[in-house]
Design an enzyme around this catalytic site. Sequence first.
Site, PDB file in Angstrom:
ATOM      1  N   ASP A  39      -8.603  -8.211  11.087  1.00  0.00           N
ATOM      2  CA  ASP A  39      -7.665  -8.930  11.938  1.00  0.00           C
ATOM      3  C   ASP A  39      -7.823 -10.428  11.707  1.00  0.00           C
ATOM      4  OD1 ASP A  39      -5.869  -7.958  14.476  1.00  0.00           O
ATOM      5  OD2 ASP A  39      -6.518 -10.040  14.723  1.00  0.00           O
ATOM      6  N   VAL A  65      -4.569 -11.663   5.645  1.00  0.00           N
ATOM      7  CA  VAL A  65      -4.148 -10.797   4.540  1.00  0.00           C
ATOM      8  C   VAL A  65      -3.356 -11.524   3.466  1.00  0.00           C
ATOM      9  CG1 VAL A  65      -4.219  -8.688   5.922  1.00  0.00           C
ATOM     10  CG2 VAL A  65      -2.083 -10.014   5.787  1.00  0.00           C
ATOM     11  N   SER A 143       9.274  -0.909   8.352  1.00  0.00           N
ATOM     12  CA  SER A 143       9.967  -0.917   9.637  1.00  0.00           C
ATOM     13  C   SER A 143      11.388  -0.423   9.416  1.00  0.00           C
ATOM     14  CB  SER A 143      10.014  -2.340  10.211  1.00  0.00           C
ATOM     15  OG  SER A 143      10.935  -2.423  11.287  1.00  0.00           O
ATOM     16  N   TYR A 156      12.036 -10.898   8.262  1.00  0.00           N
ATOM     17  CA  TYR A 156      11.322  -9.653   8.551  1.00  0.00           C
ATOM     18  C   TYR A 156      11.965  -8.457   7.839  1.00  0.00           C
ATOM     19  CZ  TYR A 156       8.975  -6.195  11.599  1.00  0.00           C
ATOM     20  OH  TYR A 156       8.225  -5.158  12.103  1.00  0.00           O
ATOM     21  N   LYS A 160      10.129  -6.163   5.062  1.00  0.00           N
ATOM     22  CA  LYS A 160       9.907  -4.743   5.308  1.00  0.00           C
ATOM     23  C   LYS A 160      10.642  -3.866   4.287  1.00  0.00           C
ATOM     24  CE  LYS A 160       7.126  -4.783   8.865  1.00  0.00           C
ATOM     25  NZ  LYS A 160       5.708  -4.365   8.677  1.00  0.00           N
TER      26      LYS A 160
END
Length: 248
Positions: A39, A65, A143, A156, A160
């Site tokens: 995290d 990440v 997603s 986004y 995705k």
Amino acid sequence: MTRPLLTDRTAVITGAAQGIGYAIAELFVAEGARVVIGDLDAGLAAVAAEKLGGPGVAIGVGCDVSKSADVDGMLAAAVDTFGTLDVVVNNAGITRDATMRTMTEDQFDQVIAVHLKGTWNGVRKAAAIMREAKSGAIVNLSSISGKVGMAGQTNYSAAKAGIVGMTKAAAKEMAHHGVRVNAIQPGLIRTAMTEAMPQKVWEEKVAGIPMQRVGDPSEIASVALFLASDLSSYMTGTVLEVTGGRFM
């Protein structure tokens, strides 16, 4: 009595200090896995790991990440602590929603960096380790927004959708090395992030779900478990929609 599905396996889950990632980690531990909670917030990762059983069962690692070296460190921690790397779930994500007209370049870049580059880092770094063992399962969180596109989410939705293409390409590269790469496309799931949306928007989204309810993080976790375990041993390059029927 059946054996737990992930006995003696080590799983790394990113963005797992809370929400969907934590639900996945919790279920994996229940199914016999040792887990690494990755995290951005190392403190929250440590707290989550302690809740799951602490040393011997779970460790928390701070990881951005989007930074290759951070991902290397997280995966190395898994191998150094537990001896193997068997499962990686690339779940970390952020939102920076805005219309195209108002979205800043930085808002676009941030989302692409975490979701798309972050997943790429997770896939390629994990695959490099797993191919040596000639086994492993990688699960990427896409997603439904990557399937249909959502207004206010050009960043986004693009990221995705990119994860789907990446999953399929990586699956083709890694299949003969014994490494499977699959993806999940969640729909509307009850998390702190989704509950922050305006009530009217929430109700409109629920109205478009044939099952007429919002999903729970545990319902994504169970699908992640399926893809991480031998139950899906003949599946790679697959994208599973977990949406209550929305946008079918």
